[in-house]
Every structure is written in C-alpha cells, then in structure tokens.
Design a protein around this motif. Sequence first.
Motif, short mmCIF file in Angstrom:
data_model
loop_
_atom_site.label_atom_id
_atom_site.label_comp_id
_atom_site.label_asym_id
_atom_site.label_seq_id
_atom_site.Cartn_x
_atom_site.Cartn_y
_atom_site.Cartn_z
N THR A 470 3.37 -11.84 6.06
CA THR A 470 3.52 -11.06 4.82
C THR A 470 3.98 -9.63 5.10
O THR A 470 4.24 -8.88 4.16
CB THR A 470 2.21 -11.00 4.03
OG1 THR A 470 1.29 -10.08 4.63
CG2 THR A 470 1.57 -12.38 3.91
N THR A 471 4.05 -9.24 6.36
CA THR A 471 4.52 -7.93 6.86
C THR A 471 3.61 -6.77 6.49
O THR A 471 3.95 -5.62 6.71
CB THR A 471 5.95 -7.59 6.36
OG1 THR A 471 5.92 -7.09 5.02
CG2 THR A 471 6.88 -8.77 6.46
N ARG A 472 2.45 -7.04 5.91
CA ARG A 472 1.61 -5.95 5.43
C ARG A 472 1.12 -5.07 6.57
O ARG A 472 0.93 -5.52 7.71
CB ARG A 472 0.40 -6.49 4.66
CG ARG A 472 -0.66 -7.15 5.56
CD ARG A 472 -1.86 -7.58 4.76
NE ARG A 472 -2.92 -8.09 5.62
CZ ARG A 472 -4.10 -8.50 5.18
NH1 ARG A 472 -4.36 -8.47 3.89
NH2 ARG A 472 -5.02 -8.95 6.01
N LEU A 473 0.92 -3.78 6.27
CA LEU A 473 0.22 -2.85 7.14
C LEU A 473 -0.93 -2.30 6.30
O LEU A 473 -0.70 -1.64 5.28
CB LEU A 473 1.14 -1.73 7.61
CG LEU A 473 2.26 -2.15 8.56
CD1 LEU A 473 3.21 -0.98 8.82
CD2 LEU A 473 1.69 -2.65 9.89
N LEU A 474 -2.14 -2.58 6.68
CA LEU A 474 -3.30 -2.28 5.86
C LEU A 474 -3.38 -0.79 5.53
O LEU A 474 -3.40 0.05 6.42
CB LEU A 474 -4.58 -2.74 6.56
CG LEU A 474 -4.72 -4.25 6.70
CD1 LEU A 474 -5.83 -4.62 7.66
CD2 LEU A 474 -4.96 -4.90 5.34
N GLY A 475 -3.41 -0.50 4.24
CA GLY A 475 -3.48 0.87 3.77
C GLY A 475 -2.17 1.62 3.82
O GLY A 475 -2.09 2.77 3.38
N ARG A 476 -1.10 0.98 4.35
CA ARG A 476 0.17 1.67 4.50
C ARG A 476 1.34 0.94 3.86
O ARG A 476 2.25 1.58 3.34
CB ARG A 476 0.46 1.89 6.00
CG ARG A 476 -0.47 2.87 6.68
CD ARG A 476 -0.37 2.78 8.19
NE ARG A 476 1.01 2.83 8.65
CZ ARG A 476 1.40 2.37 9.85
NH1 ARG A 476 0.53 1.83 10.67
NH2 ARG A 476 2.66 2.46 10.20
N ARG A 477 1.34 -0.37 3.92
CA ARG A 477 2.45 -1.12 3.33
C ARG A 477 1.91 -2.40 2.72
O ARG A 477 1.21 -3.17 3.40
CB ARG A 477 3.50 -1.45 4.40
CG ARG A 477 4.75 -2.13 3.82
CD ARG A 477 5.86 -2.22 4.85
NE ARG A 477 5.56 -3.15 5.92
CZ ARG A 477 5.97 -3.01 7.18
NH1 ARG A 477 6.68 -1.96 7.52
NH2 ARG A 477 5.66 -3.90 8.11
#
Length: 573
Positions: A470-477
């Motif tokens: 999902t490419t997420r960066l926790l708290g950033r993207r």
Amino acid sequence: MARLNDQVAALLQEYADLLLLTGGDAYRARAYEKAARAVGGHPDDLAALDAKGLQQIPGVGKSTAEKITEYLATGRVAKLEQLRAEIPAGLREIMAVPTIGPKKAALLHRELGISTVDELRAAAETDRLNDLPGLGARTAENIRHGIDQLRAGGGRVLISTATELAEEIVAAVSAAPGCERCGHAGSLRRMRETIGDVDVLAVAEDSAPLMAALTDLPQVTEVIATGTTKTSVRTTAGLQVDLRVVPPGDWGAALVYFTGSKAHNIALRARAVRAGLKLSEYGLFEADGGRKIVSATEEEVYEALGLSWIPPTLREDRGETDAALAGELPDLVQESDICGDLHTHTDLTDGLAPLEAMLAAAADRSLAYVAVTDHAPDLAMQRMTDAKMLAQREQARALDRRYRGLRVLHGTELNIDRDGNVDWLPEFLAGFDLCVASIHSHFTADRDTQTRRLIRACENPYVHVIGHPTTRLLGRRPPIDVDLEAVYEACARTGTVLEINASPERLDLGDQDILAARRHGVRFAVDTDAHAVPHLANLRYGIGTAQRGWLTADEVVNTWPLQKLRRYLKKKS
C-alpha cells in the motif's frame, strides 16, 4: 532513551530540513540527510568514536563529525539551535504534515505567510494554494487529508520508539529491590503499529522502590501522579508511561486486564457474567459470594472462563474468544520460524552497508538464507546499471555459503511504473533468483490506475513478491487508493507473494489487510527491507503484525526451507 545513533541521526536530519527551510544550499542539505541515514544505520555506538573515527562512517565528513562531537560533549549543536531560532515553531509542525516537506513549507511561508498548521488548513480550504507553483486543487486536497492524518495520530509514536522505551523502563524497574517480575502490557504487548502510551506492570510486596526506579530515570521529564499502586510519568519522547504494581498473586488477572484491548476485555467479562462470575484486574470472582477463583496467571484466568490462552496479538475482539472456545486458535508464526529474509539492500544503491556486512549480520541472526534486492534502474536516483547488477551477482555467488553456510539469493527490487510495467526485459529478469516489485512513484494516481498497475505486476511471471503493497509511511504518507480485494485475487491466482514489510515506519501490509488477504489463500513474506545492519532486528515488528493478521508459519513463505521456497518461486516463472 533513544539509541544514541538514532538521536544523532534525528538531529542531522533536522539540520538538513532546516537548511532547506531557511534557503540554505540544497547540496549541503542532501549531504546531511545522507549522513543522518549513515549514522542511524551504523551498527556501533557513536560514543566510542572520536572525530577521526566518525569520519570513517560513509557519508560523514569533517563538518558533520564536528557537529556530532559537539553534541556528544555538550548535548547541543549550536548551529542547529541558530537555525531553530530563525523560523517559527509552527513552521516545523507544518513540515510534519504528510506531503509537506521543507521546500513546500518554505514556499508556503514565503509566498503566503503561512506559519501554523491551522493557517495551512485555512489556505487549503479557501483555494489560496491554487496559484502557487507546483500546487493546486489536488495538492490542497492532499494537504487537508495530511493534516487530518497528523491530528488523528494524537501524539502516537511508532512501535519501535515505544518498544525501546518500554524495554529500558522494564529493565530499570526489574532491577529495583523487591521486584519479582515486570513486563509491558497495553497496546504495545498487542503489537499495535502505533502506540499512544506505555503500560508497565510489575509484582512486588513493597511498591516504593519500583516507583522510585521509574521517576528517577533520566528520560522522565514530568511526574504526573504517583502512589502505592500506580505512577504516571511523561518522558522525553512525549509518551506517558503508567507503572502499576500488584501483589504476587494478582499478576495474571492484572496482565489480562491491562493488556486489553477494551473490546476483548468486554467480551471476557460478558462471558464471566454468563457463568455467574465477575472478572476484574484483581481476579476472577464468584459473583454472589465474592470468593476469588483465580488470578495468578493468564492461563488460569482463561481456563477458568472455559477458554484456551489467547495470544496478546489476537486480543482485538475479532473472533478470538469464539476460536478459543472451539479450540481453533491459529498456531501463530513466530520469529524463530523465519528461515530467511527476502528483501534487503546494500550500499550498491540506497543501503548503508556493503554486501559482506549484511550477509555476516544475517548469519549472526541464524538465518538460513537471505536475498539481496537492491533497486533497479527505473529508480533513477540509485544509478543502477546492468553492469553493476551483474557484478553484484558474481559477488553474491562467490559469497554464497561463506558466512556459516548462509545461502545467498541474488534478487532486485523492481519499480512498478504507472502502467504496471517493471524494469528490465524478461531475458534479464530471468537471471535473478527472486524479484520484489514495489510502487515508488505516482502515489496519488486514481483507484483504477493503482489497481491495474498492481494486478499487472502480479501477472508478470518474473515478479515473485509485491513489496510494501500500500506504500504507506505511518504518520507521513497515507496508503494508495487501490481495490485491494482485486489485488488479493490476482495474487492468489498468480501465486504472487504479498510482503509484510517489517520496517516500523511501514508495517505494510497492516493487520486488517492481512486478515482480508488470507481469506483469498494468499501467501506472505515477512521481510525487513533492511537498508543497514541494525534494520535486520526489525523483523520482530513484522512478525507481530503477521500475528495480528492471524498468520501461521506455513502461510509465510520465508519460514520454508530454501528448497521448498525455490520450488514455489520456480512455479511463478
């Protein structure tokens, strides 16, 4: 207290950000960013190094080394404090909004005078951003979403930050006179991806020495409240820590109660009520006479309720009590089950350690195999070439079995472009033992585009693993907008493995997505995506996430012996 190397890395990254924010030279800022990554990934403690030794770390030059030695000697960096004084504090908060970096923050401040998050939201909602270069309606929407995401975090921190703090506190309290046992509870014990506060539970007849051990810690900045059964403090990380001390006989009931979750505890209490019992943090009691039945161990509490012991990572009221009643709890994957790591990087691209160092560290962690998967050429900043990759392959083959019999797989992390294509032609891809394919661009593309590109990558016969899906960066993207159910179906149909990326900044797939994917029969790989030797230890966070997704060892392909894994990978291509 954070590891010294991580403290210094954070300072250098902040210095780089503030250089850009105040109009400093972009090349210098990038140099400090590189140094921050190098310092954070350095396996040895910086405290043992002088300025000359610091300069032996790749990316750390004379000026950077001087700042580090200044910090080690004084606890401050004068030039960093000067930069901090030049900008409003609110502007630094703006930089924390996902999709806003130092360059955009500087542009917003320079052109619109925006210096707080509230002013930024107001500008996004009144179309004031539309006329700025590089911004527009879509950007304004992303900024609003980013602000919501930032505030929804409510001061929560990554699990790695909370774990490090909790382990230091547990060690200090455990060493206090009279402490019989101590451990952390709460959402951290359940391995939630972000943590709001840290719960520590201890056993002692006399709580006073334990409470003092907590309040005397150097990382404690405020004592919120203290008493004989509970003390609450705030730490330098901004986290609240609650220490509760219980009598020896009440450990089990207290551990169940303070581990939670709230919904899980409600389900347990409801079960107790139906049996004519009462459950609290003090024990399981008869509802009528009040006689205590059990409280000493968690296992006794669950057994008295007619349930098998439920692992903390499952305690979210997602059907675990019914499964425990039926004897159908999964035999969860454990860190000790992992045979290999299928996603690692070296200094050939954006890693911080040479191949030899990464392999030696993997062998020290008793892995049976490891895949080196440096970035492919479409991620242009990494400057990969065919010749570089082939030279690394020769090196990997030469080092195979060199470190305690560790088997070395030569792979790559491919880039999934907007259309779902990946780097290199099929004949070149055929030479790799393993290919991970990941999205590194076009994060804001529409749902159909994102879904189509991932499905097409799954259908590529040379793509074995989808990295950080999902490419997420926790708290950033935030995660990309994608029809994950369609992706899961494609993975199950093509035999493509989905990664559970163990980086505490990612933990991608997350637990809810894992639960959904496993219903399709998807296979998973718990990988570290290590860019430095210390990152290999992040495996435990990926395992915790896998457990929260109810995964067994057989569902995780890198628990398999290498021969079985190779057969599975060969079927794909």
